[in-house]
Design a protein around this motif. Structure first.
Motif, PDB file in Angstrom:
ATOM      1  N   GLY A   1      47.119  38.025  32.420  1.00 11.07           N
ATOM      2  CA  GLY A   1      45.807  37.787  31.812  1.00 11.07           C
ATOM      3  C   GLY A   1      44.626  38.366  32.557  1.00 11.07           C
ATOM      4  O   GLY A   1      43.499  38.281  32.078  1.00 11.07           O
ATOM      5  N   ARG A   2      44.855  38.931  33.734  1.00  8.27           N
ATOM      6  CA  ARG A   2      43.730  39.533  34.488  1.00  8.27           C
ATOM      7  C   ARG A   2      43.937  41.029  34.595  1.00  8.27           C
ATOM      8  O   ARG A   2      45.042  41.499  34.815  1.00  8.27           O
ATOM      9  N   ARG A   3      42.835  41.775  34.473  1.00 12.46           N
ATOM     10  CA  ARG A   3      42.965  43.237  34.535  1.00 12.46           C
ATOM     11  C   ARG A   3      43.352  43.697  35.934  1.00 12.46           C
ATOM     12  O   ARG A   3      42.926  43.101  36.933  1.00 12.46           O
ATOM     13  N   VAL A   4      44.139  44.785  35.988  1.00  9.58           N
ATOM     14  CA  VAL A   4      44.435  45.370  37.294  1.00  9.58           C
ATOM     15  C   VAL A   4      43.119  45.836  37.914  1.00  9.58           C
ATOM     16  O   VAL A   4      42.194  46.235  37.214  1.00  9.58           O
ATOM     17  N   GLY A   5      43.073  45.721  39.214  1.00 13.38           N
ATOM     18  CA  GLY A   5      41.830  46.020  39.936  1.00 13.38           C
ATOM     19  C   GLY A   5      41.150  44.731  40.366  1.00 13.38           C
ATOM     20  O   GLY A   5      40.397  44.717  41.334  1.00 13.38           O
ATOM     21  N   SER A   6      41.451  43.637  39.625  1.00 14.72           N
ATOM     22  CA  SER A   6      40.810  42.361  39.967  1.00 14.72           C
ATOM     23  C   SER A   6      41.718  41.496  40.840  1.00 14.72           C
ATOM     24  O   SER A   6      41.323  40.427  41.293  1.00 14.72           O
ATOM     25  N   TRP A   7      42.954  41.936  41.085  1.00 10.82           N
ATOM     26  CA  TRP A   7      43.884  41.132  41.876  1.00 10.82           C
ATOM     27  C   TRP A   7      43.714  41.369  43.371  1.00 10.82           C
ATOM     28  O   TRP A   7      43.723  40.431  44.164  1.00 10.82           O
ATOM     29  N   GLY A   8      43.589  42.608  43.740  1.00 17.00           N
ATOM     30  CA  GLY A   8      43.563  42.958  45.161  1.00 17.00           C
ATOM     31  C   GLY A   8      42.177  42.829  45.762  1.00 17.00           C
ATOM     32  O   GLY A   8      41.249  42.311  45.135  1.00 17.00           O
ATOM     33  N   ASP A   9      42.034  43.317  46.999  1.00 19.84           N
ATOM     34  CA  ASP A   9      40.724  43.301  47.658  1.00 19.84           C
ATOM     35  C   ASP A   9      39.831  44.401  47.100  1.00 19.84           C
ATOM     36  O   ASP A   9      38.617  44.237  46.999  1.00 19.84           O
TER      37      ASP A   9
END
Ligand SMILES: Cc1ncc(COP(=O)(O)O)c(C=O)c1O
Length: 415
Positions: A180-188
């Motif tokens: 449910g979250r876009r890639v790029g928003s998971w990491g630092d």
């Protein structure tokens, strides 16, 4: 079932073939204002709007606090590593199967790339962080290969438990989500590319996203000769000392195209997902054909379907037969295992003193040879990639699915 070998081969493109009136309008807007540089134009009191608007819409889209437009996806990686303060003596884990600049960006900041195996997702195997982390490991670059997110939950867990930065390389996966979250928003930090082959494109261009104020300020300084202009200070007041940065700024013309393309990205994803599901419905149960594992099937882009066959010989026969039927089945990335490339075989940086491998003798050392990556070797020799583009129709998808079923019966003997 008969497959018509004369059916026209569909055009492969994504963002590039979607260029139209919206891009024209925004580019003309920049030209008519005669303001090509993002930080000042004809009216000093009112800086040009395109790069600023791209950053604003991008950060809302990915749901992060900060976005910074830069000149390419490679620039985004170099800026990300510099923002995290990574340099000589540091190690950065990256998949052996990833684009050239995932490796070269690490060498260019003076750190050492440590190559990791992929798994059936064609992305980083999360347990590789456990195997490869040392006290010198400062970051892992997680590449979301061709529209499919890596397994970010276990990756974040293993990395953060060790105090390792996670840099998500989203160059091939803008708009993809994981849980449910876009890639790029998971990491630092997340990095993106707008190069010509990408989902959304401006010919060249890139962008970084992040939540941390300090990383943002350092990224801004690295991309703009160490400076921190009032525009950025208005978003996040300066707290970090200046340092000698590079010059990786984006022009207003590039930003205009990228902005128009960003606004089309979700529609492109919906289209590719719908058509790829149509193909999958026909081929998912074929014996002896194993689909790429997708950690979150609700979030992939669907512009390139991968499946594994028994061995390289079967793959060659399968591809030749699909190709003869005008089905696009070549991998679209130009990605090869790093250990097979000249920049690894020589172990050189632009000058010998900058090479992180200069102490390794003999070279290539363990960890940089094909025999050290049995999983990556066998997986990357056993896949077929099927492109799905923006101009593909339902009929194209059905034709591709039927062709795969037919070729499978011939090449795999039905099993
Ligand atoms: C995974 C990955 N990382 C980084 C890049 C570099 O992007 P650019 O070509 O914009 O420098 C690319 C693009 O080719 C890529 O596919």
């Amino acid at each position: 079932m008969s497959v018509n070998p004369l059916r026209p081969r569909p055009v492969q493109g994504l963002g590039a073939v979607a260029i139209g009136a919206e891009e024209e309008r925004l580019v003309l807007d920049v030209l008519r204002r005669k303001e090509l540089f993002r930080y000042y134009g004809m009216n000093p009191a009112q800086p040009p709007p395109m790069a600023a608007e791209l950053e604003k819409e991008f950060r809302a889209w990915v749901e992060v606090d900060y976005a910074l437009a830069v000149s390419s996806g490679t620039a985004a990686l170099e800026v990300a590593l510099a923002a995290a303060g990574i340099g000589p003596g540091d190690e950065v884990i990256v998949t052996a199967w990833s684009w050239i600049s995932c490796f070269t960006a690490i060498v260019r900041v003076g750190a050492r790339p440590v190559l990791a195996e992929i798994d059936e997702t064609l992305n980083l195997a999360p347990q590789e962080i456990v195997r490869l982390a040392t006290p010198r490991t400062r970051a892992v670059i997680v590449v979301h290969y061709q529209g499919v997110a890596a397994a970010m939950e276990p990756i974040m867990q293993e990395a953060h438990r060790r105090g390792i930065y996670v840099i998500e390389d989203c160059a091939q996966s803008a708009g993809v989500t994981y849980r449910g979250r876009r890639v790029g928003s998971w990491g630092d930090i997340g990095t993106f590319s707008f190069q010509n082959n990408k989902v959304m494109t401006a010919g060249e261009g890139g962008l970084l996203v992040m939540r941390d104020h300090r990383l943002y300020e350092r990224a801004v300084r690295q991309h703009d000769l160490g400076s921190y202009r009032p525009y950025h200070a208005a978003i996040a007041p300066a707290q970090e000392p200046a340092f000698a940065g590079g010059q990786y700024r984006m022009s207003e013309l590039t930003a205009a195209v990228a902005l128009a393309q960003l606004r089309k990205c979700d529609a492109m994803k919906a289209h590719c997902r719908r058509l790829s599901r149509r193909v999958l419905a026909k081929i998912a149960a074929l014996p002896g054909l194993t689909l790429r594992r997708v950690p979150d099937p609700d979030g992939d882009f669907g512009f390139e379907l991968y499946f594994f066959l028994r061995d390289a010989e079967q793959v060659a026969a399968f591809r030749a037969d699909l190709d003869a039927r005008n089905v696009n089945c070549g991998q679209r990335t130009g990605t090869y295992p790093h250990y097979g490339r000249d920049y690894v075989k020589t172990g050189r940086a632009q000058v010998p003193a900058l090479s992180p491998f200069r102490e390794f003798k003999p070279w290539p050392a363990p960890g940089y040879r094909a025999e050290d990556f049995p999983r990556t070797e066998e997986l990357t020799q056993r896949f077929v990639a099927i492109g799905i583009g923006w101009l593909y129709t339902d009929e194209d998808a059905d034709y591709i699915g039927d062709a795969i079923v037919d070729v499978h019966a011939r090449v795999c003997g039905g099993a």
